[in-house]
Motif scaffolding. Structure first.
Motif, PDB file in Angstrom:
ATOM      1  N   ARG A 120       0.845  -1.189   0.000  1.00 13.19           N
ATOM      2  CA  ARG A 120       0.000   0.000   0.000  1.00 13.19           C
ATOM      3  C   ARG A 120       0.876   1.233   0.000  1.00 13.19           C
ATOM      4  NH1 ARG A 120      -4.288  -0.328   4.723  1.00 13.19           N
ATOM      5  NH2 ARG A 120      -4.888   1.644   3.750  1.00 13.19           N
ATOM      6  N   ALA A 121       0.682   2.096  -1.004  1.00 17.72           N
ATOM      7  CA  ALA A 121       1.372   3.382  -0.999  1.00 17.72           C
ATOM      8  C   ALA A 121       1.009   4.113   0.289  1.00 17.72           C
ATOM      9  CB  ALA A 121       0.968   4.208  -2.216  1.00 17.72           C
ATOM     10  N   GLY A 122       1.987   4.683   0.914  1.00 13.48           N
ATOM     11  CA  GLY A 122       1.792   5.318   2.224  1.00 13.48           C
ATOM     12  C   GLY A 122       2.385   4.484   3.336  1.00 13.48           C
ATOM     13  N   GLN A 123       2.605   3.182   3.071  1.00 19.29           N
ATOM     14  CA  GLN A 123       3.198   2.300   4.086  1.00 19.29           C
ATOM     15  C   GLN A 123       4.441   1.586   3.565  1.00 19.29           C
ATOM     16  OE1 GLN A 123       0.098  -0.373   5.413  1.00 19.29           O
ATOM     17  NE2 GLN A 123      -1.120   1.271   6.323  1.00 19.29           N
ATOM     18  N   LEU A 124       5.012   2.089   2.462  1.00 25.03           N
ATOM     19  CA  LEU A 124       6.197   1.450   1.886  1.00 25.03           C
ATOM     20  C   LEU A 124       7.429   1.729   2.734  1.00 25.03           C
ATOM     21  CD1 LEU A 124       5.723   2.334  -1.893  1.00 25.03           C
ATOM     22  CD2 LEU A 124       5.235   0.164  -0.773  1.00 25.03           C
ATOM     23  N   GLU A 125       8.206   0.678   2.948  1.00 22.10           N
ATOM     24  CA  GLU A 125       9.469   0.787   3.677  1.00 22.10           C
ATOM     25  C   GLU A 125      10.566   0.180   2.813  1.00 22.10           C
ATOM     26  OE1 GLU A 125       8.464  -1.481   7.099  1.00 22.10           O
ATOM     27  OE2 GLU A 125       7.524   0.202   8.149  1.00 22.10           O
ATOM     28  N   ALA A 126      11.814   0.449   3.179  1.00 23.43           N
ATOM     29  CA  ALA A 126      12.930  -0.081   2.398  1.00 23.43           C
ATOM     30  C   ALA A 126      12.877  -1.601   2.303  1.00 23.43           C
ATOM     31  CB  ALA A 126      14.255   0.371   3.021  1.00 23.43           C
ATOM     32  N   GLU A 127      12.468  -2.257   3.387  1.00 20.45           N
ATOM     33  CA  GLU A 127      12.450  -3.720   3.392  1.00 20.45           C
ATOM     34  C   GLU A 127      11.377  -4.281   2.452  1.00 20.45           C
ATOM     35  OE1 GLU A 127      12.369  -3.610   7.747  1.00 20.45           O
ATOM     36  OE2 GLU A 127      13.849  -5.226   7.677  1.00 20.45           O
ATOM     37  N   SER A 128      10.225  -3.639   2.364  1.00 15.82           N
ATOM     38  CA  SER A 128       9.193  -4.120   1.443  1.00 15.82           C
ATOM     39  C   SER A 128       9.613  -3.881  -0.001  1.00 15.82           C
ATOM     40  CB  SER A 128       7.848  -3.449   1.729  1.00 15.82           C
ATOM     41  OG  SER A 128       7.938  -2.038   1.674  1.00 15.82           O
ATOM     42  N   ILE A 129      10.339  -2.803  -0.261  1.00 18.40           N
ATOM     43  CA  ILE A 129      10.891  -2.567  -1.598  1.00 18.40           C
ATOM     44  C   ILE A 129      11.877  -3.679  -1.937  1.00 18.40           C
ATOM     45  CG2 ILE A 129      12.313  -1.033  -3.002  1.00 18.40           C
ATOM     46  CD1 ILE A 129       9.586   0.140  -2.463  1.00 18.40           C
ATOM     47  N   SER A 130      12.732  -4.024  -0.987  1.00 20.51           N
ATOM     48  CA  SER A 130      13.772  -5.029  -1.215  1.00 20.51           C
ATOM     49  C   SER A 130      13.187  -6.403  -1.488  1.00 20.51           C
ATOM     50  CB  SER A 130      14.696  -5.088   0.007  1.00 20.51           C
ATOM     51  OG  SER A 130      15.669  -6.096  -0.143  1.00 20.51           O
ATOM     52  N   TRP A 131      12.165  -6.795  -0.731  1.00 22.96           N
ATOM     53  CA  TRP A 131      11.646  -8.153  -0.815  1.00 22.96           C
ATOM     54  C   TRP A 131      10.564  -8.331  -1.865  1.00 22.96           C
ATOM     55  CZ3 TRP A 131      14.017 -12.153   1.210  1.00 22.96           C
ATOM     56  CH2 TRP A 131      14.871 -11.968   2.309  1.00 22.96           C
ATOM     57  N   GLN A 132       9.839  -7.269  -2.213  1.00 23.81           N
ATOM     58  CA  GLN A 132       8.673  -7.456  -3.071  1.00 23.81           C
ATOM     59  C   GLN A 132       8.697  -6.646  -4.366  1.00 23.81           C
ATOM     60  OE1 GLN A 132       6.206  -7.090   0.730  1.00 23.81           O
ATOM     61  NE2 GLN A 132       4.824  -8.255  -0.569  1.00 23.81           N
ATOM     62  N   VAL A 133       9.215  -5.430  -4.322  1.00 25.68           N
ATOM     63  CA  VAL A 133       9.222  -4.603  -5.530  1.00 25.68           C
ATOM     64  C   VAL A 133      10.446  -4.908  -6.394  1.00 25.68           C
ATOM     65  CG1 VAL A 133       9.302  -2.245  -6.424  1.00 25.68           C
ATOM     66  CG2 VAL A 133       7.875  -2.783  -4.434  1.00 25.68           C
ATOM     67  N   ALA A 134      11.637  -4.889  -5.805  1.00 23.43           N
ATOM     68  CA  ALA A 134      12.871  -5.100  -6.577  1.00 23.43           C
ATOM     69  C   ALA A 134      12.899  -6.442  -7.315  1.00 23.43           C
ATOM     70  CB  ALA A 134      14.080  -4.958  -5.661  1.00 23.43           C
ATOM     71  N   PRO A 135      12.480  -7.561  -6.684  1.00 27.79           N
ATOM     72  CA  PRO A 135      12.497  -8.825  -7.435  1.00 27.79           C
ATOM     73  C   PRO A 135      11.621  -8.803  -8.678  1.00 27.79           C
ATOM     74  CG  PRO A 135      12.313  -9.258  -5.083  1.00 27.79           C
ATOM     75  CD  PRO A 135      12.122  -7.776  -5.272  1.00 27.79           C
ATOM     76  N   ARG A 136      10.508  -8.099  -8.621  1.00 28.26           N
ATOM     77  CA  ARG A 136       9.643  -8.021  -9.799  1.00 28.26           C
ATOM     78  C   ARG A 136      10.315  -7.228 -10.915  1.00 28.26           C
ATOM     79  NH1 ARG A 136       6.191  -9.055  -5.629  1.00 28.26           N
ATOM     80  NH2 ARG A 136       4.280 -10.183  -6.197  1.00 28.26           N
ATOM     81  N   LEU A 137      11.000  -6.163 -10.547  1.00 27.93           N
ATOM     82  CA  LEU A 137      11.713  -5.383 -11.561  1.00 27.93           C
ATOM     83  C   LEU A 137      12.889  -6.175 -12.121  1.00 27.93           C
ATOM     84  CD1 LEU A 137      11.748  -2.636 -12.949  1.00 27.93           C
ATOM     85  CD2 LEU A 137      13.227  -1.804 -11.124  1.00 27.93           C
ATOM     86  N   ASN A 138      13.556  -6.930 -11.277  1.00 34.64           N
ATOM     87  CA  ASN A 138      14.688  -7.748 -11.705  1.00 34.64           C
ATOM     88  C   ASN A 138      14.259  -8.903 -12.611  1.00 34.64           C
ATOM     89  OD1 ASN A 138      17.281  -6.883 -10.869  1.00 34.64           O
ATOM     90  ND2 ASN A 138      16.761  -7.336  -8.745  1.00 34.64           N
ATOM     91  N   ALA A 139      13.008  -9.354 -12.459  1.00 38.45           N
ATOM     92  CA  ALA A 139      12.550 -10.535 -13.192  1.00 38.45           C
ATOM     93  C   ALA A 139      12.666 -10.357 -14.701  1.00 38.45           C
ATOM     94  CB  ALA A 139      11.105 -10.858 -12.816  1.00 38.45           C
ATOM     95  N   ALA A 140      12.483  -9.124 -15.191  1.00 37.23           N
ATOM     96  CA  ALA A 140      12.552  -8.878 -16.632  1.00 37.23           C
ATOM     97  C   ALA A 140      13.909  -9.267 -17.191  1.00 37.23           C
ATOM     98  CB  ALA A 140      12.267  -7.400 -16.922  1.00 37.23           C
ATOM     99  N   GLY A 141      14.968  -8.817 -16.530  1.00 36.25           N
ATOM    100  CA  GLY A 141      16.309  -9.105 -17.026  1.00 36.25           C
ATOM    101  C   GLY A 141      16.780 -10.515 -16.754  1.00 36.25           C
ATOM    102  N   ARG A 142      16.142 -11.198 -15.817  1.00 34.75           N
ATOM    103  CA  ARG A 142      16.576 -12.565 -15.488  1.00 34.75           C
ATOM    104  C   ARG A 142      16.104 -13.578 -16.530  1.00 34.75           C
ATOM    105  NH1 ARG A 142      19.125 -12.814 -10.856  1.00 34.75           N
ATOM    106  NH2 ARG A 142      18.688 -11.330  -9.194  1.00 34.75           N
ATOM    107  N   LEU A 143      14.902 -13.370 -17.054  1.00 34.98           N
ATOM    108  CA  LEU A 143      14.323 -14.371 -17.957  1.00 34.98           C
ATOM    109  C   LEU A 143      14.160 -13.888 -19.383  1.00 34.98           C
ATOM    110  CD1 LEU A 143      11.564 -15.952 -15.697  1.00 34.98           C
ATOM    111  CD2 LEU A 143      13.946 -16.637 -15.989  1.00 34.98           C
ATOM    112  N   ASN A 144      14.149 -12.571 -19.593  1.00 34.13           N
ATOM    113  CA  ASN A 144      13.953 -12.062 -20.942  1.00 34.13           C
ATOM    114  C   ASN A 144      14.831 -10.832 -21.128  1.00 34.13           C
ATOM    115  OD1 ASN A 144      12.859 -11.428 -23.500  1.00 34.13           O
ATOM    116  ND2 ASN A 144      10.874 -12.272 -22.898  1.00 34.13           N
ATOM    117  N   HIS A 145      14.252  -9.720 -21.570  1.00 34.17           N
ATOM    118  CA  HIS A 145      15.038  -8.510 -21.784  1.00 34.17           C
ATOM    119  C   HIS A 145      14.657  -7.460 -20.759  1.00 34.17           C
ATOM    120  CE1 HIS A 145      17.300  -5.334 -23.601  1.00 34.17           C
ATOM    121  NE2 HIS A 145      17.682  -6.102 -24.611  1.00 34.17           N
TER     122      HIS A 145
END
Length: 559
Positions: free
Chosen positions: A265-290
């Motif tokens: 939920r926007a308004g409750q984002l912390e560095a740890e939630s970015i690390s565990w949930q947002v960053a892996p989704r962004l990384n997924a593009a380069g791991r399996l495709n482009h």
């Protein structure tokens, strides 16, 4: 963490901190190297005073001159990034900043599988043929000596912006901007690739007397810094703190969609939630495709465009999770099939290249050993490495440089490629280095505990005070406490498989609620006897109800 060691900080607390703060808070600040009230105020504020002048970066002046020249003459500029989250965000920062200044700028992110990491001569030739005259690298290039020489021969100027450790030879580029250069006067060396890109853009806007579009650029900088596991100290503390404010207030369309898919939920984002949930989704593009799909999402102009792109990334992330589990299990079986060594060296012809680092990281976490996972692919072997505190994996690889085609990284994470016939010699040499350097270490994880506390000491607004230490992450972990001889008069298993325990904890007449994730089986072997517990204080926000509780990360029977 069961089976690890506990180490309670026991250094002296400076008298000035002891006078200014409650005992537990003073101890926590001292553990973070803070010596007096002035340093404490600066750390807790985490404001722009932590931000350094970008004009202190090495080679910033010739870089600005060349970029201004390209903008004024209408040259085509390409920003050459990396395929991880730090590289994608750095690319987005640089391209967005340049376009705001009127530049003809476009991104180029190499394909992980077909091109590999860093500046590649073939890619540079292709860019020159397309009419590009200036290449600005982000999050890569610091050791691309041969590639930059080749670029000069085909009429390409190159500006390097990077944050990795420089090699023995400085590349012959127009400018080499890296705060880790030995001759750098920049006071903070731990910027991410996104952080360096932000500082360069900041200098460009300042030099032209234009206001910096800070909000979007800072949210990207925060995301890249967190995703690349950079220490959240010094200037990174300011960049992430400010970036999180904008992420929580009004994130861009692309990040809004990632946040929604992550069930955050926007308004409750912390560095740890970015690390565990947002960053892996962004990384997924380069791991399996482009990885360009991740860039396109970050720079999406509308919610409709972002929704389509985010759905694609979510599907790739689900597949990434499936493949990670599959190849972690295969690698674990190989490790368990023979006596445990100081360094884990696993070869797999089938493991996707984008999954290698995830598998190495899981092995390193589980067995507490530096881990290298190698994919054999025809005429080239490619590897990803993860390490543990006390063993600098990049330095170890550097000693084997004569066997390698390409390599680079950080103390705890690296990668390399080499000819398959050199693998046996490399494995033996790295094994000898690890045996020698790790011989004196007890190879089991250590929990660094800030302070011993009674349950009574946890009240009185301590949690609110601890929140001023955020953002939490690498180099600034949430404070850990240990309490001895805690009774558990009541507990119950929760979760689909009953793997977690919800507990009522008492000590000296004080009662707290606690949660122990994935520890039910082990904890039940001890209960109802008293426990020594190691924990964080956390706010549980379930069904809109806020409850302060102890998040138990380890335990032992009380003596």
């Amino acid at each position: 963490m069961r089976g690890g060691r506990w180490r309670v900080a026991d250094g002296a607390v400076p008298e000035a901190l002891g006078r200014a703060f409650p005992a537990l808070m003073a101890r926590i600040l001292a553990n973070r190297g803070i010596k007096n009230e002035i340093e404490a105020e600066l750390f807790l504020a985490g404001d722009a005073r932590l931000s350094s002048d970008p004009m202190l970066l090495p080679d910033i002046q010739p870089a600005m001159t060349r970029i201004y020249q390209a903008i004024l003459s209408g040259e085509r500029i390409v920003v050459y990034g990396d395929f991880d989250a730090d590289g994608i965000t750095a690319t987005a920062i640089m391209v967005t900043g340049l376009k705001c200044l009127g530049a003809d700028a476009s991104p180029y992110i190499p394909h992980r599988l077909t091109e590999g990491y860093g500046l590649k001569t073939e890619a540079l030739k292709k860019l020159a043929a397309e009419g590009m005259t200036l290449v600005i690298s982000v999050d890569c290039g610091i050791n691309a000596v041969d590639e930059i020489r080749a670029a000069a021969k085909i009429g390409l100027d190159v500006i390097i912006t990077d944050h990795h450790l420089p090699g023995h030879e400085k590349p012959p580029a127009v400018a080499v901007i890296d705060p880790k250069r030995t001759d750098s006067k920049y006071p903070f060396t731990e910027l991410s690739g996104a952080g360096v890109a932000f500082k360069v853009v900041e200098a460009l806007f300042s030099g032209m007397g234009k206001p910096l579009p800070r909000e979007h650029l800072l949210e990207l900088t925060a995301l890249g810094t967190i995703a690349d596991i950079m220490p959240l100290t010094g200037e990174n503390r300011y960049l992430v703190k400010e970036g999180l404010k904008h992420l929580n207030d009004h994130p861009s369309p692309g990040l809004t969609e990632i946040i929604n898919l992550s069930r955050l939920r926007a308004g409750q984002l912390e560095a740890e939630s970015i690390s565990w949930q947002v960053a892996p989704r962004l990384n997924a593009a380069g791991r399996l495709n482009h990885a360009i799909a991740g860039y396109n999402l970050l720079t999406a102009a509308s919610a409709d465009e972002a929704m389509v792109l985010a759905a694609e990334l979510e599907a790739q992330n689900i597949e990434r999770q499936r493949l990670t589990l599959l190849y972690v299990n295969k690698a674990r079986d190989k490790v368990m099939a023979e006596p445990l060594k100081s360094l884990l060296f696993i070869e797999d012809e089938e493991c996707p290249q984008g999954i290698l680092g995830l598998v190495a990281g899981r092995l390193s976490d589980e067995f507490y050993r530096p881990s290298i996972v190698v994919r054999l692919d025809g005429k080239l072997a490619t590897a990803s490495c993860r390490s543990i505190p006390g063993f600098n994996i990049t330095e170890a690889i550097d000693r084997c440089g004569h066997l390698l085609c390409h390599y680079g990284g950080h103390a705890q994470a690296a990668g390399f490629s080499l000819k398959p016939q050199d693998l046996p010699e490399l494995a033996a040499l790295l094994g000898e280095i690890a045996d020698r350097e790790l011989a004196a270490l007890d190879l089991q994880p250590v929990l660094q505990i800030d302070a011993e506390a009674t349950l009574k000491e946890l009240g009185g607004g301590l949690f609110q005070m601890l929140q001023s230490l955020a953002p939490f992450g690498e180099g600034n972990r949430p404070p850990l406490f240990v309490s001895r001889c805690v009774s558990v008069p009541d507990y119950r298993a929760i979760g689909a498989g009953g793997d977690h325990l919800k507990l009522r904890l008492t000590q000296g007449g004080v009662v707290w609620e606690g949660i122990a994730f994935r520890q039910a089986a082990e904890m039940k072997k001890i209960l109802p006897d008293p426990l020594d517990i190691v924990y964080n204080l956390e706010m549980d926000r379930f069904n809109g109800r806020e409850t302060l509780r102890l998040n138990i990360v380890d335990f032992a029977p009380s003596v």
